[in-house]
Structures are given as C-alpha cells and as structure tokens.
Motif scaffolding. Structure first.
Motif, short mmCIF file in Angstrom:
data_model
loop_
_atom_site.label_atom_id
_atom_site.label_comp_id
_atom_site.label_asym_id
_atom_site.label_seq_id
_atom_site.Cartn_x
_atom_site.Cartn_y
_atom_site.Cartn_z
N ALA A 19 -47.94 -21.25 73.47
CA ALA A 19 -48.28 -21.69 74.82
C ALA A 19 -49.56 -22.50 74.82
N ALA A 20 -50.54 -22.05 74.05
CA ALA A 20 -51.82 -22.78 73.98
C ALA A 20 -51.62 -24.16 73.37
N ASN A 21 -50.84 -24.25 72.31
CA ASN A 21 -50.63 -25.53 71.64
C ASN A 21 -49.87 -26.53 72.50
N LEU A 22 -48.92 -26.04 73.31
CA LEU A 22 -48.16 -26.93 74.17
C LEU A 22 -49.04 -27.55 75.23
N ALA A 23 -49.89 -26.73 75.87
CA ALA A 23 -50.80 -27.25 76.89
C ALA A 23 -51.79 -28.24 76.29
N ILE A 24 -52.28 -27.90 75.11
CA ILE A 24 -53.26 -28.77 74.45
C ILE A 24 -52.62 -30.09 74.02
N ALA A 25 -51.38 -30.04 73.55
CA ALA A 25 -50.70 -31.26 73.09
C ALA A 25 -50.57 -32.27 74.23
N VAL A 26 -50.21 -31.80 75.42
CA VAL A 26 -50.08 -32.69 76.58
C VAL A 26 -51.43 -33.31 76.94
N VAL A 30 -52.47 -37.40 76.73
CA VAL A 30 -52.98 -38.17 77.87
C VAL A 30 -54.33 -38.79 77.52
N ALA A 31 -55.21 -37.98 76.93
CA ALA A 31 -56.53 -38.50 76.56
C ALA A 31 -56.42 -39.58 75.49
N GLY A 32 -55.51 -39.41 74.54
CA GLY A 32 -55.33 -40.40 73.50
C GLY A 32 -54.82 -41.73 74.04
N SER A 37 -57.56 -43.74 71.18
CA SER A 37 -58.12 -43.18 69.95
C SER A 37 -57.02 -42.71 69.01
N ALA A 38 -57.09 -43.15 67.76
CA ALA A 38 -56.12 -42.71 66.76
C ALA A 38 -56.29 -41.22 66.47
N ASN A 115 -62.79 -46.00 76.37
CA ASN A 115 -62.95 -44.90 77.32
C ASN A 115 -62.85 -43.58 76.56
N TYR A 116 -64.00 -42.97 76.29
CA TYR A 116 -64.02 -41.78 75.45
C TYR A 116 -64.22 -40.49 76.24
N ARG A 117 -64.63 -40.60 77.51
CA ARG A 117 -65.01 -39.40 78.26
C ARG A 117 -63.88 -38.38 78.33
N ALA A 118 -62.67 -38.84 78.64
CA ALA A 118 -61.54 -37.92 78.75
C ALA A 118 -61.27 -37.23 77.41
N SER A 119 -61.43 -37.97 76.32
CA SER A 119 -61.19 -37.39 75.00
C SER A 119 -62.19 -36.28 74.69
#
Length: 335
Positions: A19-26, A30-32, A37-38, A115-119
C-alpha cells in the motif's frame, strides 16, 4: 510466537509495504512529470516495481500456505519461492532496466523543466512512509530472530521466509534510492546540469539490480532444495544420537519445503539388541524431541540400517562433508 501468528505478520508486512509503495509510486510519477527529473521517474519505476513485487509476494504467501493433498503430499510451500523469484525478476527487468536506460538517455539528450519543489516534497514524504514500512519489517525480523535464537543479521541471511527478506531489502533500497535521487536533484539544480540527475537514475538502477540479484539467488537455492543451517543440522543429529536405542546416525538429510516446513530424513544404525518395538518407540521419541525444539519440522523419516564403519572407525557415509561446505550457508533460522 506461533507459526500462524508468524504467517499473519508476514502477510501484514507485505500488505503495508504494498500500500505504501503504490501511493508513493503515483506521487513520484506526478513529481517526475512536473520536474522532468530522470531520478524521480526512476524512483517512480522503483516504487511501481516494489508494488508489483508485494502483490507477487502476497500470492506467494497465500498459495504457499495451501494444505497438502494427494498430488502434492508435502504441501505447496515451494510455490511461494516461485512467486518470490518472479517478483525478483520483475524488479530486475522493469525497475532496474527503466532506471538505467532512462538515466543514460537523460545524460545524452534530456533537459529538465527546472521545477524541483514538487520532487523535493515527494521525496521527503516518501522517506517518511518508507521508514514506517521498514520499521515494521525490522520489528518482524527481530521477533523472528528471537524465536529462532539467532541474531537479526544471521536470521535475515538464512531465513527461508523470502517475503520478509524481500520487504526488508526493498524498503532499505527504497530509502537509499530516495537519498540518491535527492542528491542528484540537488546537484542538478545547483549546477543546471542534468548529468547528476542522470547519474542518480543509473545508480538507482544498479541498486535495484543488486537487490534483485540477492533475492533471485536466494529463491533459486530454495527451489532447488536447500538444507537447514549447519547449526540446526548438528542439533538434529545430536538429538537423534542421544536416543538410547541409537548407535549412530549414518546419514542425515534435511530440506526446506517452504518458509515454515522442514523435512528430516536419516539412515540410523540402531543398537544390535533393539527390538522392532524399541525402534518404533525410538522413532516416535525422535519426532517428539525434534518438533519440540523446532515446530517447523513437519516430516521425520528414519530408515533403520546397519552400515559398515570406515577403516578408522568413522561413519561410512558422513552426514556432512566438513571440507566442502557451501559458500552460502543453508537456511533454517540459523540457531
């Protein structure tokens, strides 16, 4: 902790990590896309690979726990290693392949949007979430190592429960990957050069290759039919030889049938004056003693034999060749 509780905890660890990995992947995706950013896109692929891995590990736990039947008299424990191997293969091909390829492409042709802030925000939140998931895995490793009377490091290296090992290694790699991505982003922003972002992406891919290789090697060994650890092997042999009806143990073989199932088979030279009734009683006592020490021992087969001693009085067929120990010591809890 009982076997049922241990299995339930393994399922819980896998579900939480998935569950943690799925939320983080999304969030990383989006940030990428926003930052270009590669390293962030590689981290998104990393988390996606981890999420798929958790699904496969969940299948491994469920299908491997099915009871024995006529076609599979020793149960389905080894099937869990098949799914765990597929999980490692997916990480190797998808996660590592995408990260390295995208990193090389970034170094050659790609430019950031700047734009790095979101990342940075996603990396920070991901680090917290991954830390929580890793903390749960560490607690389970420590608890299981105490159950096997082993150190956490030794338990993690030798455990046949590859789901616990996979979650621990993947969460650890995820934290390292986040740090690499953060450093790569920071250097790229400071220098306005995408080289560092591309290098970070490649390093994340190499990290995934290492984790996938470790897990694949472990699962292949278990699929082939790995024995218990040397210390458990010696303890089983000592318990058998301690029986008053036993003269010596000629051959002792063990196999891990699954994360929680061990098979023990031995050729035993009983005393010359032991009757058939004595041998039956000794076999029952042997099984009682072994399962008392190691509840994971599901099958005990003793073959009465009268073997010939060697020229110096040693066993004609030793239970283990001390001069040819495997490089990767067999699993089985390590106690």
């Amino acid at each position: 902790m009982s076997e049922a509780e241990a299995k339930a905890e393994s399922v819980g660890t896998v579900v939480v990590a998935g569950a943690a990995n799925l939320a983080i992947a999304v969030a990383k995706l989006v940030a990428g896309l926003i930052s270009g950013s590669a390293a962030m896109l590689s981290e998104a692929a990393h988390s996606l690979a981890d999420t798929t891995t958790e699904v496969l590990l969940y299948l491994a736990l469920r299908r491997g726990a099915r009871p024995a039947d006529r076609r599979h008299p020793f149960g389905y424990g080894k099937e869990s290693y098949v799914w765990a191997f597929l999980a490692a293969l997916f990480t190797f091909v998808v996660g590592a392949g995408f990260a390295i390829t995208h990193g090389v492409t970034t170094i050659l042709v790609h430019e950031h949007t700047g734009n790095y802030r979101a990342s940075y925000l996603v990396l920070a939140i991901s680090f917290v979430i991954e830390s929580v998931s890793l903390a749960r895995a560490i607690r389970q490793v420590r608890r299981e190592s105490r159950r096997w009377r082993s150190s956490p490091h030794r338990y993690l290296r030798l455990t046949p429960d590859t789901t616990v090992k996979a979650v621990f290694l993947e969460d650890s790699a995820a934290l390292v990957g986040l740090l690499i991505a953060g450093v790569g982003l920071g250097l790229s922003e400071l220098t306005a050069d995408e080289l560092y972002d591309g290098i970070a992406s490649i390093l994340i891919g190499v990290l995934l290759l290492v984790v996938a290789g470790i897990l694949a090697r472990s699962n292949i060994s278990l699929l082939v039919g790995r024995a218990v650890s040397d210390r458990v092997h010696r303890r089983i042999e000592e318990e058998l030889e301690a029986l008053p009806e036993v003269d010596r143990v000629d051959t002792l073989m063990t196999m891990l049938l699954g994360p929680e199932d061990i098979l023990v088979a031995a050729k035993v030279d009983f005393c010359d004056d032991a009757t058939a009734a004595d041998i039956e009683a000794a076999a029952d006592e042997a099984e009682r003693r072994l399962t008392e020490h190691y509840p994971e021992i599901a099958y005990v087969f003793l073959d009465p034999t009268r073997s010939m001693r060697g020229p110096e009085g040693h066993r004609a067929r030793p239970t283990q060749d001390e001069n040819q120990r495997p490089v990767d010591e067999p699993a089985g809890g390590g106690s």
